[in-house]
Design an enzyme around this catalytic site. Structure first.
Site, mmCIF file in Angstrom:
data_model
loop_
_atom_site.group_PDB
_atom_site.id
_atom_site.type_symbol
_atom_site.label_atom_id
_atom_site.label_comp_id
_atom_site.label_asym_id
_atom_site.label_seq_id
_atom_site.Cartn_x
_atom_site.Cartn_y
_atom_site.Cartn_z
ATOM 1 N N GLY A 38 91.911 53.995 -23.194
ATOM 2 C CA GLY A 38 91.772 52.553 -23.022
ATOM 3 C C GLY A 38 91.184 51.830 -24.210
ATOM 4 C CG ASP A 75 84.737 49.395 -11.716
ATOM 5 O OD1 ASP A 75 83.938 48.627 -11.155
ATOM 6 O OD2 ASP A 75 85.749 49.834 -11.131
ATOM 7 C CB VAL A 132 91.568 43.449 -15.759
ATOM 8 C CG1 VAL A 132 90.961 42.290 -14.978
ATOM 9 C CG2 VAL A 132 90.501 44.459 -16.161
HETATM 10 P P1 IMP Z 1 83.902 53.430 -14.382
HETATM 11 O O1 IMP Z 1 83.769 54.893 -14.649
HETATM 12 O O2 IMP Z 1 84.013 53.122 -12.926
HETATM 13 O O3 IMP Z 1 82.841 52.586 -15.045
HETATM 14 O O4 IMP Z 1 85.283 52.960 -14.945
HETATM 15 C C1 IMP Z 1 85.515 52.991 -16.262
HETATM 16 C C2 IMP Z 1 86.895 53.503 -16.625
HETATM 17 O O5 IMP Z 1 87.862 53.282 -15.608
HETATM 18 C C3 IMP Z 1 87.318 52.731 -17.823
HETATM 19 O O6 IMP Z 1 87.092 53.486 -18.990
HETATM 20 C C4 IMP Z 1 88.780 52.456 -17.577
HETATM 21 O O7 IMP Z 1 89.561 53.426 -18.228
HETATM 22 C C5 IMP Z 1 88.985 52.580 -16.098
HETATM 23 N N1 IMP Z 1 89.025 51.245 -15.432
HETATM 24 C C6 IMP Z 1 88.038 50.666 -14.717
HETATM 25 N N2 IMP Z 1 88.404 49.463 -14.240
HETATM 26 C C7 IMP Z 1 89.652 49.257 -14.702
HETATM 27 C C8 IMP Z 1 90.580 48.154 -14.575
HETATM 28 O O8 IMP Z 1 90.326 47.109 -13.948
HETATM 29 N N3 IMP Z 1 91.782 48.312 -15.191
HETATM 30 C C9 IMP Z 1 92.112 49.430 -15.899
HETATM 31 N N4 IMP Z 1 91.277 50.477 -16.051
HETATM 32 C C10 IMP Z 1 90.056 50.394 -15.456
HETATM 33 MG MG MG Z 2 88.573 54.278 -20.160
#
Ligand code: IMP
Ligand code: MG
Length: 197
Positions: free
Chosen positions: A43, A102, A173
């Site tokens: 990403g 997130d 998103v």
């Molecule tokens: P977390 O581990 O829940 O903080 O999510 C982080 C990872 O999930 C990021 O590095 C993204 O690759 C993916 N991610 C989280 N939210 C989104 C989104 O809304 N769209 C696309 N990828 C997301």
């Molecule tokens: Mg990511």
């Protein structure tokens, strides 16, 4: 345009301006040192490319890769760290750069893995951070929204990013590197993904 692309939250120009500003701030924060920027793939590929060009100081770039989403649903984080990374970051300041924060689980896992490789320090930058509702929604909040969302609302892992580009609404998103099932990473802006069939 693709029917699944909804509201544009951040235009390419706004993203570019903020990334340039972050690059200048990082150059000041790391003045006199030579950090290793560790980009979390995939990403982060556009952000990493733009950020290093906005950062005039000396630095190295390394990559790890993390995957957690199945479609729009978060799952367990699978992390891949390249062989030999230890010798390239040991004793050095590390800046972990990720696209979006997130739950914080990805950043927490990356930081834990890198800390085991004995860098001098680990700091973190995310370009987008989702604004989350308070951990507990009381009766008033539940009544207002009319339903409870099934997703976890809290951020269990306590890695707070040191730099944040934008706080954005708690929606799925895409664009500027972020995908849905491998698509839309190439959009130059950040947009909400519409619910589809
Ligand atoms: P977390 O581990 O829940 O903080 O999510 C982080 C990872 O999930 C990021 O590095 C993204 O690759 C993916 N991610 C989280 N939210 C989104 C989104 O809304 N769209 C696309 N990828 C997301
Ligand atoms: Mg990511």
């Amino acid at each position: 345009m693709d029917a699944r692309i909804g509201k544009v939250l951040l235009t390419a120009d706004r993203i570019a301006a903020r990334v340039r500003q972050l690059g200048r701030r990082l150059a000041r924060a790391y003045a006199g040192r030579e950090p290793v920027l560790v980009a979390v793939m995939k990403g982060c590929f556009l952000l990493a490319a733009d950020l290093v060009r906005a950062w005039p100081g000396p630095l190295d770039v390394e990559f790890v890769s993390a995957e957690s989403y199945a479609g729009t649903r978060p799952g367990a984080v699978r992390l891949r760290v390249p062989r030999g990374l230890r010798s390239r970051i040991a004793g050095r300041p590390v800046l972990v750069v990720d696209d979006i924060y997130d739950t914080g689980a990805t950043l927490a896992k990356v930081c834990r893995a890198l800390e085991a490789l004995r860098p001098a320090e680990v700091r973190t930058l995310v370009l987008f951070r989702k604004r989350r509702a308070p951990a507990r929604t009381g009766p008033a909040g539940a009544a207002r929204s009319g339903h409870r969302r099934p997703r976890r609302r809290t951020r269990p892992a306590a890695v707070r990013p040191d730099w944040v580009g934008f706080d954005i609404p708690d929606r799925f998103v895409v664009g500027y590197g972020l995908d849905y099932c491998g698509r839309y990473r190439n959009l130059p802006y950040l947009a909400v993904l519409r619910q589809g069939r």
